[in-house]
Design a protein around this motif. Sequence first.
Motif, PDB file in Angstrom:
ATOM      1  N   THR A 263      34.232  -6.254 -48.253  1.00 29.05           N
ATOM      2  CA  THR A 263      34.147  -5.392 -49.776  1.00 29.05           C
ATOM      3  C   THR A 263      34.903  -4.989 -49.905  1.00 29.05           C
ATOM      4  O   THR A 263      35.357  -4.328 -51.527  1.00 29.05           O
ATOM      5  CB  THR A 263      32.505  -4.883 -49.889  1.00 29.05           C
ATOM      6  N   HIS A 264      35.200  -3.779 -48.820  1.00 25.88           N
ATOM      7  CA  HIS A 264      36.487  -2.949 -49.870  1.00 25.88           C
ATOM      8  C   HIS A 264      37.631  -3.226 -49.828  1.00 25.88           C
ATOM      9  O   HIS A 264      37.899  -2.835 -50.431  1.00 25.88           O
ATOM     10  CB  HIS A 264      37.070  -2.041 -48.248  1.00 25.88           C
ATOM     11  N   GLU A 267      37.419  -4.374 -53.575  1.00 27.22           N
ATOM     12  CA  GLU A 267      38.071  -2.891 -53.851  1.00 27.22           C
ATOM     13  C   GLU A 267      39.520  -2.974 -54.542  1.00 27.22           C
ATOM     14  O   GLU A 267      39.552  -2.292 -55.706  1.00 27.22           O
ATOM     15  CB  GLU A 267      36.785  -1.835 -53.459  1.00 27.22           C
ATOM     16  N   ARG A 268      39.826  -2.542 -52.820  1.00 28.77           N
ATOM     17  CA  ARG A 268      40.892  -2.493 -52.965  1.00 28.77           C
ATOM     18  C   ARG A 268      42.591  -3.181 -54.142  1.00 28.77           C
ATOM     19  O   ARG A 268      43.355  -3.196 -54.795  1.00 28.77           O
ATOM     20  CB  ARG A 268      41.408  -2.048 -51.702  1.00 28.77           C
ATOM     21  N   ILE A 270      41.715  -5.082 -56.524  1.00 29.48           N
ATOM     22  CA  ILE A 270      40.749  -5.004 -58.221  1.00 29.48           C
ATOM     23  C   ILE A 270      41.443  -3.746 -58.624  1.00 29.48           C
ATOM     24  O   ILE A 270      41.878  -4.042 -60.230  1.00 29.48           O
ATOM     25  CB  ILE A 270      39.413  -4.391 -58.253  1.00 29.48           C
ATOM     26  N   ARG A 271      41.804  -2.405 -57.407  1.00 30.26           N
ATOM     27  CA  ARG A 271      42.527  -1.415 -58.022  1.00 30.26           C
ATOM     28  C   ARG A 271      44.100  -1.561 -58.478  1.00 30.26           C
ATOM     29  O   ARG A 271      44.198  -1.068 -59.635  1.00 30.26           O
ATOM     30  CB  ARG A 271      42.331  -0.230 -57.475  1.00 30.26           C
ATOM     31  N   MET A 307      29.217  -2.880 -57.757  1.00 32.60           N
ATOM     32  CA  MET A 307      30.594  -2.431 -57.557  1.00 32.60           C
ATOM     33  C   MET A 307      31.057  -2.890 -58.249  1.00 32.60           C
ATOM     34  O   MET A 307      32.019  -3.863 -58.424  1.00 32.60           O
ATOM     35  CB  MET A 307      31.174  -2.688 -56.081  1.00 32.60           C
ATOM     36  N   ASP A 308      30.889  -1.365 -59.922  1.00 30.78           N
ATOM     37  CA  ASP A 308      32.167  -1.725 -60.909  1.00 30.78           C
ATOM     38  C   ASP A 308      32.830  -1.542 -61.157  1.00 30.78           C
ATOM     39  O   ASP A 308      32.764   0.167 -61.275  1.00 30.78           O
ATOM     40  CB  ASP A 308      30.589  -2.034 -62.280  1.00 30.78           C
ATOM     41  N   GLN A 309      34.178  -1.410 -61.948  1.00 28.60           N
ATOM     42  CA  GLN A 309      35.092  -0.272 -61.917  1.00 28.60           C
ATOM     43  C   GLN A 309      35.372  -0.639 -63.454  1.00 28.60           C
ATOM     44  O   GLN A 309      36.375   0.015 -63.428  1.00 28.60           O
ATOM     45  CB  GLN A 309      35.960  -0.874 -61.016  1.00 28.60           C
TER      46      GLN A 309
END
Length: 451
Positions: A263-264, A267-268, A270-271, A307-309
């Motif tokens: 998951t981390h 997220e990376r 996605i960013r 977890m939504d960016q």
Amino acid sequence: MKRDLTDILQAQRQAAGQAPFPTLAVRRERLARLASMTKRHQSSIVRAIQLDFGHRSEVEIRLAETTALLHAISHARRHLWHWMRPRREGVPWRLWPARAKVVAQPLGVIGVMAPWNYPWALSLMPVVDALAAGNTVMLKPSEQAPHTSALLAKLAPQYFTEEELSVVQGGADVAKAFSELPFDHLVFTGSTAIGRQVATAAAANLTPVTLELGGKSPALVAGDADIESAAKAIIFGKAFNAGQTCIAPDYVLVESRHLDALTHALERAIRSQRPDAKEATGYVNEAHKARIERLLNEARDQGCRVMDQGPHAPALVIDPHQGLAVMQEEIFGRILPVISVKHTEDAIRFINARPHPLALYAFTYQKTLQETLRHSTRSGALVFNDTLLQHAVPSLPFGGVGESGSGAYHGRHGFERFSHLRAVFYQSKQSHSHWLRPPYRHWLLKLLRLS
């Protein structure tokens, strides 16, 4: 409208009857015209698609819509001579000196019902294979992509006669009438629900169908996977075209011990890949956008960790309840459920307990696990350590199995899909087949008992 459709069909059928076996030169020239139509109007294609989606990256349009189509045309033109060549088949020694061949014969008139998510490529990819096989084509683009549909209808008559390729515009009523026409073959790409309706309509005419339907394509991250690399590939596949891709990873399965690390990493990724809305694709309409947000809100309301960016990027839903709509429906959007399992074997059982997907993505370098997945699962495609890129290989078949579709095309597979593989048997003047005819000789029965 149905009368007009019937008139077009009859004109194409008549043309196909007058030239039942187009030469290699004719087929290659038709494909060249299709390539020219795409090459010369790429700027117009980009604008039309961007208008249909509100916003879409020009890079993604050229990658997935125009370049992919041009590669498919080039592949077909290069290999068509070999595909058209009659294939010699062996004959049992008892029938010698007879000969046998398989000849690929055009079916006639092919109907194509295209989806909205890749409105240029998925309209014309089946057309490439149909023209290569020597057929004429009637194309019904999606009314959900009106600007691209109108552009197709405008450009096609500039490059093809109506008897070669005809583009039919219209809404659901026209689509229904189109599916009821007695084509020699019908291709439909879209949802499973509409696919059932199309198959039912085609069955009334005994029209064979190719159905490309989609479904929930899983991504399995095994214990030996490169987590960072897997996360980057998964986010690329999910975020491309805002998840509006039939072969996009729909959900992820990972061993519990690697859940946090994955998951981390997601997220990376996605960013890194989707830092803002600049490269994001919009939803095709407000109704589809509202549906995606409704699925996401239901997950939040049910206590799932989300977890939504932001609306321009994939949203992770961690270990959602299986009864949620996000786990029951094909998502076709930016939501990515991440589900933890104890062992990889549990992930395989999870996949096999559900309808066969259009694609299965597995992140592992273990040869034994790769072999296990090859033998113990079913999917339209099986891809190791990446996503989406199988569709960029023009020689690989594209198609589903079970609820994700039936039949496949692309390259030689499409050429044969839209051909009748006709058995041809040549008897020799020196034939001894009369010994097989009545009245039967006593020695024939002895010979058969020994065989």
